[in-house]
Design a protein around this motif. Structure first.
Motif, short mmCIF file in Angstrom:
data_model
loop_
_atom_site.label_atom_id
_atom_site.label_comp_id
_atom_site.label_asym_id
_atom_site.label_seq_id
_atom_site.Cartn_x
_atom_site.Cartn_y
_atom_site.Cartn_z
N MET A 62 0.86 -1.06 0.07
CA MET A 62 0.10 0.00 -0.06
C MET A 62 0.82 1.26 -0.03
SD MET A 62 -2.93 -0.95 -0.43
CE MET A 62 -3.70 0.59 -0.28
N ARG A 63 2.18 1.09 0.35
CA ARG A 63 2.96 2.36 0.44
C ARG A 63 3.03 2.86 -0.80
NH1 ARG A 63 8.13 2.92 3.64
NH2 ARG A 63 8.19 5.04 2.60
N TYR A 65 1.04 3.09 -3.44
CA TYR A 65 0.19 4.09 -4.05
C TYR A 65 0.22 5.43 -3.46
CZ TYR A 65 -2.07 -0.37 -5.44
OH TYR A 65 -2.28 -1.59 -5.90
N ASP A 66 1.24 5.66 -2.59
CA ASP A 66 1.47 7.16 -2.40
C ASP A 66 2.24 7.85 -3.30
OD1 ASP A 66 0.15 6.80 0.16
OD2 ASP A 66 2.15 6.70 1.29
#
Length: 242
Positions: A62-63, A65-66
């Protein structure tokens, strides 16, 4: 990473990097792109996934997607990182030598990163390095003797682009086929040689027979250079000195 292309408010090139987190592993778009390139080099585009990239980086998926909102943005970053090496190379002053240098560097990039050839000819590549290469190419072509106006320049650029896409995809496809089948070009020719000889001896294919029997059989790099010369001869409207 299945969100639509251009779903972000700004292109990835103009969005600032996310604020640095107090996390064990610092990230950047350049670092993510470099890691994605290594994964694609090993597994191809079909094997490129957020999970694999995150594992290589030692972070949670998920990191990422930053930094990129979808797969298209990731591919854009990867492609532009490859274009960077082409953009940074010195350019000869002569227009023809400059075009040849760019074309050869593009071939080298495609041979080092075969997935790069898969992405040629799709969406326009508009990252800063791709634009720099496009500018250098167009500026060089604009100096060719046969290019008199913007219409000539468009045709010249389009012809060169079509040649590069076709030549590189064909060469990469041949490499992949040789790997997947365990049969290189010479072995393939040897296996089909008797059949082809019988067909040519019928006399129904005289021009193909001339190409097979009398034509030059060059290594891939030589063939690329010769065909590129033919394209540039057509752009200038006259043959180059041999």
């Amino acid at each position: 990473m299945t969100t639509p292309y251009l779903s972000a408010a700004e292109p990835v090139w103009e969005r600032p990097e996310p604020r640095t987190r107090s996390a064990p592993v610092p990230l950047s778009r350049a670092k993510i792109a470099a890691t994605a390139i290594r994964v694609a080099d090993e597994h191809g585009l079909d094997g490129l996934s957020v999970r694999k990239i995150a594992k290589e980086l030692g972070v949670g998926p998920m990191r990422l997607y930053d930094y990129v909102v979808n797969r298209s943005e990731l591919l854009d970053l990867m492609v532009d990182a490859v274009y960077a090496r082409i953009a940074e190379a010195d350019r000869p002053a002569d227009w023809r030598a400059a075009v040849v240098a760019i074309a050869r560097l593009t071939r080298v990039a495609a041979l080092e990163h075969e997935w790069f050839a898969d992405l040629l000819g799709g969406r326009p590549h508009l990252g800063p390095n791709a634009l720099a290469v496009g500018e250098s190419t167009a500026a060089a072509l604009s100096q060719a003797p046969g290019v008199r106006d913007i219409a000539d320049l468009q045709r010249a650029a389009g012809t060169l682009s079509a040649f590069l896409i076709g030549a590189l995809r064909r060469e990469i496809t041949e490499r992949r086929t040789a790997r997947s089948t365990g049969t290189d070009e010479r072995a393939w020719q040897a296996s089909l040689g008797p059949y082809l000889t019988r067909q040519l001896e019928t006399g129904r294919y005289p021009t193909i027979a001339r190409l097979v029997i009398d034509g030059a059989h060059l290594e891939a790099e030589e063939d690329f250079d010769r065909n590129l010369t033919t394209v540039l001869d057509g752009i200038t409207g006259r043959p180059a000195p041999r």
